[in-house]
Structures are given as C-alpha cells and as structure tokens.
Design a protein around this motif. Structure first.
Motif, PDB file in Angstrom:
ATOM      1  N   ALA A  12      20.440 -27.061   6.224  1.00  0.00           N
ATOM      2  CA  ALA A  12      20.665 -24.717   5.897  1.00  0.00           C
ATOM      3  C   ALA A  12      21.754 -24.955   6.079  1.00  0.00           C
ATOM      4  CB  ALA A  12      20.025 -23.942   6.837  1.00  0.00           C
ATOM      5  N   GLY A  13      23.244 -24.669   5.570  1.00  0.00           N
ATOM      6  CA  GLY A  13      24.277 -24.248   6.046  1.00  0.00           C
ATOM      7  C   GLY A  13      25.454 -25.633   5.072  1.00  0.00           C
ATOM      8  N   ALA A  14      26.397 -25.229   4.036  1.00  0.00           N
ATOM      9  CA  ALA A  14      27.217 -26.052   3.236  1.00  0.00           C
ATOM     10  C   ALA A  14      28.906 -26.193   3.702  1.00  0.00           C
ATOM     11  CB  ALA A  14      26.852 -26.929   1.845  1.00  0.00           C
ATOM     12  N   GLY A  15      28.949 -25.829   5.323  1.00  0.00           N
ATOM     13  CA  GLY A  15      30.452 -26.065   5.711  1.00  0.00           C
ATOM     14  C   GLY A  15      30.746 -27.525   5.732  1.00  0.00           C
ATOM     15  N   PRO A  16      31.328 -27.505   6.471  1.00  0.00           N
ATOM     16  CA  PRO A  16      31.632 -29.026   6.738  1.00  0.00           C
ATOM     17  C   PRO A  16      31.006 -29.760   7.255  1.00  0.00           C
ATOM     18  CG  PRO A  16      33.622 -27.728   7.400  1.00  0.00           C
ATOM     19  CD  PRO A  16      32.969 -26.910   7.344  1.00  0.00           C
ATOM     20  N   THR A  17      29.891 -29.485   8.467  1.00  0.00           N
ATOM     21  CA  THR A  17      28.581 -30.316   8.706  1.00  0.00           C
ATOM     22  C   THR A  17      27.457 -30.590   7.652  1.00  0.00           C
ATOM     23  OG1 THR A  17      29.308 -29.233  11.287  1.00  0.00           O
ATOM     24  CG2 THR A  17      27.444 -30.597  11.219  1.00  0.00           C
ATOM     25  N   GLY A  18      27.767 -29.812   7.009  1.00  0.00           N
ATOM     26  CA  GLY A  18      26.737 -29.745   5.874  1.00  0.00           C
ATOM     27  C   GLY A  18      26.610 -30.591   5.241  1.00  0.00           C
ATOM     28  N   GLY A  41      25.133 -36.564  -4.722  1.00  0.00           N
ATOM     29  CA  GLY A  41      24.162 -35.095  -4.289  1.00  0.00           C
ATOM     30  C   GLY A  41      24.294 -33.680  -4.823  1.00  0.00           C
ATOM     31  N   SER A  42      24.153 -32.652  -4.693  1.00  0.00           N
ATOM     32  CA  SER A  42      24.612 -31.637  -4.757  1.00  0.00           C
ATOM     33  C   SER A  42      23.896 -30.100  -3.606  1.00  0.00           C
ATOM     34  CB  SER A  42      23.665 -31.515  -5.916  1.00  0.00           C
ATOM     35  OG  SER A  42      21.899 -31.097  -6.008  1.00  0.00           O
ATOM     36  N   VAL A  43      24.447 -29.537  -3.832  1.00  0.00           N
ATOM     37  CA  VAL A  43      24.724 -28.303  -3.201  1.00  0.00           C
ATOM     38  C   VAL A  43      23.760 -27.116  -4.109  1.00  0.00           C
ATOM     39  CG1 VAL A  43      25.507 -26.896  -2.145  1.00  0.00           C
ATOM     40  CG2 VAL A  43      26.776 -28.589  -1.879  1.00  0.00           C
ATOM     41  N   HIS A  44      22.179 -26.367  -3.390  1.00  0.00           N
ATOM     42  CA  HIS A  44      21.748 -25.519  -4.055  1.00  0.00           C
ATOM     43  C   HIS A  44      22.946 -23.727  -3.284  1.00  0.00           C
ATOM     44  CE1 HIS A  44      18.736 -27.861  -5.709  1.00  0.00           C
ATOM     45  NE2 HIS A  44      18.587 -28.726  -4.573  1.00  0.00           N
ATOM     46  N   TRP A  45      24.045 -24.446  -4.337  1.00  0.00           N
ATOM     47  CA  TRP A  45      24.397 -22.635  -3.526  1.00  0.00           C
ATOM     48  C   TRP A  45      23.984 -21.130  -4.011  1.00  0.00           C
ATOM     49  CZ3 TRP A  45      28.541 -23.963  -0.864  1.00  0.00           C
ATOM     50  CH2 TRP A  45      28.859 -25.343  -0.927  1.00  0.00           C
ATOM     51  N   PHE A  98      17.494 -35.321  -0.012  1.00  0.00           N
ATOM     52  CA  PHE A  98      17.787 -33.766   0.903  1.00  0.00           C
ATOM     53  C   PHE A  98      17.956 -32.629  -0.336  1.00  0.00           C
ATOM     54  CE2 PHE A  98      21.381 -35.994  -0.010  1.00  0.00           C
ATOM     55  CZ  PHE A  98      22.058 -34.353  -0.474  1.00  0.00           C
ATOM     56  N   ARG A  99      17.917 -31.429   0.322  1.00  0.00           N
ATOM     57  CA  ARG A  99      17.988 -30.105  -0.541  1.00  0.00           C
ATOM     58  C   ARG A  99      19.396 -29.825   0.656  1.00  0.00           C
ATOM     59  NH1 ARG A  99      14.704 -25.773  -3.700  1.00  0.00           N
ATOM     60  NH2 ARG A  99      14.635 -28.417  -5.089  1.00  0.00           N
ATOM     61  N   LEU A 100      19.776 -29.207   0.178  1.00  0.00           N
ATOM     62  CA  LEU A 100      21.133 -28.597   0.463  1.00  0.00           C
ATOM     63  C   LEU A 100      21.572 -27.539   0.177  1.00  0.00           C
ATOM     64  CD1 LEU A 100      23.118 -28.044   3.281  1.00  0.00           C
ATOM     65  CD2 LEU A 100      24.864 -29.415   1.460  1.00  0.00           C
ATOM     66  N   MET A 113      28.761 -33.160   5.538  1.00  0.00           N
ATOM     67  CA  MET A 113      29.065 -34.512   6.197  1.00  0.00           C
ATOM     68  C   MET A 113      27.697 -35.167   6.119  1.00  0.00           C
ATOM     69  SD  MET A 113      30.648 -37.141   7.589  1.00  0.00           S
ATOM     70  CE  MET A 113      32.446 -36.386   7.430  1.00  0.00           C
ATOM     71  N   LEU A 114      26.745 -34.477   6.603  1.00  0.00           N
ATOM     72  CA  LEU A 114      25.316 -34.819   6.795  1.00  0.00           C
ATOM     73  C   LEU A 114      25.032 -35.262   5.758  1.00  0.00           C
ATOM     74  CD1 LEU A 114      22.801 -35.117   8.410  1.00  0.00           C
ATOM     75  CD2 LEU A 114      21.809 -33.232   8.552  1.00  0.00           C
ATOM     76  N   ALA A 115      25.469 -34.296   4.252  1.00  0.00           N
ATOM     77  CA  ALA A 115      24.343 -34.163   3.226  1.00  0.00           C
ATOM     78  C   ALA A 115      25.031 -35.451   2.587  1.00  0.00           C
ATOM     79  CB  ALA A 115      24.979 -33.110   2.118  1.00  0.00           C
TER      80      ALA A 115
END
Length: 539
Positions: A12-18, A125-129, A32-34, A20-22
C-alpha cells in the motif's frame, strides 16, 4: 461471493519506499500488487536529498547514472553564524574512497519516484494507480484486503500472504493495526520555498545560516542560482492556505544576518514538522516502512533515504519466506534491524533540530557563541569528519547486533556492516566498476578474496557446487583476486591475505572467515538464516 484473488505481497503506497520495495521484489521474481490512490507518481518536489547509501542501491538497480545526471551534486556544506562562515565541511573530499558517490545529490522526490517507476516497469512490474486500500483483516494465514478503484466502482477483496504499509505519515495500515505513533509535533511553523537566490555566499553548496532570530537552510537545486530554502515562518505571518512566499520575503531577510535576495519562487508551502516512530515494524502478517513507520525533522536529509533502506532490508527477507526458502522467523529481523536505526535517527535529528530552532537563552548562546568556537576545532579532525560523513550518508549504519550477523574477524568492517566500497574488475569486462554495481541485486553472494589467483577459481567452483546441493540457486560464488580488486576489499575488511565473505542481498556482510570454511558457512545458513532448499517449504 467469489474467492478473492491470492497474491504473495500487497504493498500500500507507491512513494519512494513502496516503489523501492516493488523494484526489489520484481527482480527477485516475487508476485505483488502495488496500489496507490494517486493517479501517478508525485509531482511535487517534497524530499530533496539523496544520500550515498541510497545511490548505491540505485546503482545495483541500474538507475544511479540517470539519477546523478538529473540531480545536482553537493560536495560542500557551510555553516554561517551571523555574517561569518565558521565551518565548511568538504563532503566530496571526506567521502572519497568510502563510496562511489562522495556527495549529497539534490534530486526532488518527484524525480526519484519517476526513476523508480521506470525501473519497476523495466523489471516487468506495475502500479495500480487510483486504487485505494480501504480496509483489511489479518489472520494466521494471511490478509484479506478490500481495494477500491477510482470512480464509482465498489471495493473488491484480495487475499495476500503479506501486507506492507508504505502509505506515509497518515498511514491507514498503521491506524487499522492500532499501533501507536509515539512522538510529537514541533511548536514552530516552517516554510519551504523553491526559489532563486542572489547573494555573495559560495554557490552550489549546502548552506545553513544561524542568526539571533532564527535559522535558514539553503539546498542548491538544478538550475542557475536556484535553491530550496527551509526556515521558521516569521511570527505574525498568516499561515492560512493561500500564503505566498512573496508575503514573507521581507521578514525572512530581516531575520537573517547574511544579505540575500529572492526571486522567481516556483513552489512554496508552510507546514509543521513531526517526530514520531511506531512501536513495532511488524504486526503478524503486516509490516510498516518509510514514513508510515517513522517521521523525522528535515535535519540531515534522512527521511526518504531511511525509507529506501527499510525497503531494501525487508524485500529479500520477504522473498525467501514467500519462496519457502526460509522460515517466517526471518521476518522478525526486519524490526530487529530497522527499528533501532529509526530510534537513533529520531533522537539525533530531534536533538539537532531543537538546538537549531530553540528560542531559549541557553540554546541561543550555544549556537551563536559556543558553536563558532567549538565546531571548527571539532570538525577539523579527519576522524570526526569521517564519522559525520558516514552517519549522514548512511554508509556507516550497521546491524552488528543482529542475529543475522555472525561473529567474525574484528577488522574495520565486520558482519553487520555494509560491504566496503571497492572497484572490481569482472572477467571479460573492459574496465573496473564499483562492487555494488557488479553484484546484481536480490541474491546472496559469496566472495572468495585472495592475494594471488592460484587455485582460486577451482575453490570457487567447489563452493558453488556445495552451495547448489544444499541451497539451489540461493547464492552465487565470485572469485576476486588481488589484481582484480580483491586487495582493496581485503584491506578494508582487515582480514589478511585471504577471506570468504558472504554478502546479503542488501549489500551488508552476513558472515566472514579468514579461510575457505565450507562447513562453517553451511552452519551459518541453517542456524542464523533458517534457510532450506525450496522443496522443503512446499511439501
């Protein structure tokens, strides 16, 4: 109701930390799902400084060159008290030889996020914005979370083995876990402005100005005479929404003893500074990282960088557990290693910040009278300069007390420390490259270091065969002779002319031996990491 989709890791959360984890999980082959309620990466500049340790992680991900090209290198920091410069810290000279990046890189958070997003996409990978984590429940086997897409569509459930909250200081994950976020909020209201600065002080360097009334910090940004200016909002300024920097410029100049002029302000905000840390980084099947776990004062440009290190520490541990290669107890070491660092950082930045902004007579006397006398004497010592650089750059942070750090030779670098910087000449390579770029991320690496190359490659092949029998695909073995960079590593490890060094996926030393002791390494893998062949976890 249909059975919810099952995923190993929900972020949960696609800032720098999320992000990097992804990126780390994608390179480790972990599904994973981001998700993030925003429509895309952050557009505001926000956090600004990228420390050397973060750039070393970027280098392993193949994005350091792009970051450096887009940012501005700061090789010096100045402290002015009144109109007099009382100290200049030559960051570039101090850090040379310690890291490939002996400087502070000024690169806005928005650009860091864009680069991490590109690296994530390159890894598949991708982000679910536009997708918000609404609620979740955890049990012994996993987490059921409800995600709400943008628009009027109703929330839908997903089932995750693990949930990681990288959702910022107002973390919904932390709130729903009911974890306390102990700390407080400074009484002062602060401002930040991205503006053009005209003055006679050294250009392109970090400058902190202390006066009887206040302080102001100037961070050089890309562009001619452009700086980010941070300071205390002048008393009487209207802090309501709509306040503009132009309205307080005269008051800011009046507070400072150094003559300065501002123009072409492109971003301005007033805000309060918090200093808080969560009580634990793991709660059952859930983890917290970055600002969701700890927030700090802006002193030292540590916040975003600490979140990136959180992600690098957690990613490989999650991967081993998801793959069935390690027991769940390994995940407890995330809190054990990262929480003490967050606590120390909170304490040091809080002390420094209070000293800088306090209106009390004693604090004012210390910073205006004692500091000009004491700091030049103290910071002129090379050993003190090195300690300051290692602390601020985060290259000196260590996990020596962790149960993952074996006992070993008592050299300058030992288990729990970051692998020292050295340039390595890989086989068939045209030139040497930093060790962090040479060792691909996401895997354990065993380095066999030796003066002279006689028998070294045969030793490496024997080690690789032994490890593949006990831990298939878990570790790569690299032979590095003195002529190809091994001499520098041996010297910085302080272990003599021969050593075996096990390096964790986050580039920290796990185990060392001054001889090529295969039984000792296998015992470490079983007893310290709880590692096992992948088929064991799937039976």
């Amino acid at each position: 109701m249909a059975t919810p989709m099952r995923i190993p890791v929900l972020i949960a959360g696609a800032g720098p930390t999320g992000l990097m984890l992804a990126c780390q999980l994608a390179r480790l082959g972990i599904d994973f799902r981001l998700v993030d309620s925003k429509t895309g990466p952050t557009q505001e500049s926000r956090a600004l400084g990228v420390q050397a340790r973060s750039l070393e992680l970027y280098q392993a991900l193949g994005m350091a060159d792009a970051a450096v090209a887009q940012g501005r290198q700061v090789a010096g920091a100045n402290l002015y008290v009144g109109e007099r410069r009382v100290q200049r810290l030559p960051i570039g000279d101090i850090g040379r030889g310690t890291t490939p990046f002996p400087y502070l890189l000024i690169l806005e958070q928005s650009r860091n996020e864009a680069l991490l997003h590109q690296a994530l996409q390159a890894s598949g990978g991708s982000v679910h914005w536009g997708c918000e984590l609404v609620n979740f429940q955890q049990d012994a086997d996993g987490v059921t979370a409800w995600l709400r897409p943008s628009g009027d569509r109703p929330p839908y459930p997903v089932r995750a083995d693990w949930l990681v909250g990288c959702d910022g200081a107002r973390s919904r994950v932390r709130d729903q876990l009911g974890l306390s976020f102990a700390g407080g909020t400074y009484e002062h209201l602060f401002y930040v402005a991205d503006t053009q600065v005209d003055w006679d002080l050294p250009p392109g360097e970090l400058t902190v100005c202390l006066s009887d009334a206040t302080f102001a910090a100037f961070f050089p940004m890309p562009g001619e005479r452009r700086y980010r200016v941070v300071g205390v909002l002048p008393s009487g300024a209207d802090s309501e929404q709509g306040l503009r920097f132009e309205a307080i410029e005269a008051a800011v100049r009046a507070q400072m003893d150094v003559p300065v002029r501002f123009s072409d302000t492109r971003w301005f905000s007033a805000y309060r500074v918090h200093h808080r840390c969560v009580e634990r980084f793991r709660d059952g099947r859930c983890f917290l990282a970055g600002d969701a776990a700890h927030v700090h004062s802006p002193v030292g440009a540590q916040g975003m960088n600490t979140g990136l290190q959180d992600a690098a520490n957690l990613a490989w541990k999650l991967a081993l557990v998801v793959q069935g290669r390690a027991g769940e107890a390994l995940l407890d070491t995330y809190h054990d290693e990262r929480w003490p660092i967050a606590q120390r950082l909170l304490k040091t930045t809080d002390t420094a910040f209070r000293w800088i902004v306090s209106p009390e007579a004693v604090a004012r006397a210390l910073r205006l009278r004692a500091a000009p006398v004491v700091l030049p004497r103290l910071l002129s010592r090379p050993a003190v300069q090195q300690r300051v650089f290692r602390a601020i750059s985060q290259t000196g942070l260590h996990y020596r007390g962790s149960r993952l750090s074996a006992t070993g030779p008592a050299g300058p670098a030992r288990p729990g420390d970051r692998l020292p910087h050295a340039d390595i000449e890989p086989p068939l390579a045209a030139q040497r490259q930093p060790v962090y770029a040479w060792l691909p991320p996401g895997r354990f690496h065993l380095l066999l270091l030796q003066h002279g190359s006689a028998g070294l490659q045969a030793q490496a092949s024997a080690w690789q065969a032994e490890l593949d029998r006990h831990w298939p695909g878990g570790c790569s073995v690299q032979a590095v002779s003195a002529d190809h960079g091994g001499a520098a590593l041996l010297e910085r490890l302080g272990v003599g002319t021969r050593a075996a060094v096990l390096v964790r996926p986050d580039q920290y030393i796990a185990w060392t031996a001054t001889d090529f002791d295969r039984p000792g390494l296998l015992a470490y893998l079983r007893e310290r990491l709880g590692l096992r062949p992948p088929d064991v976890g799937n039976q």
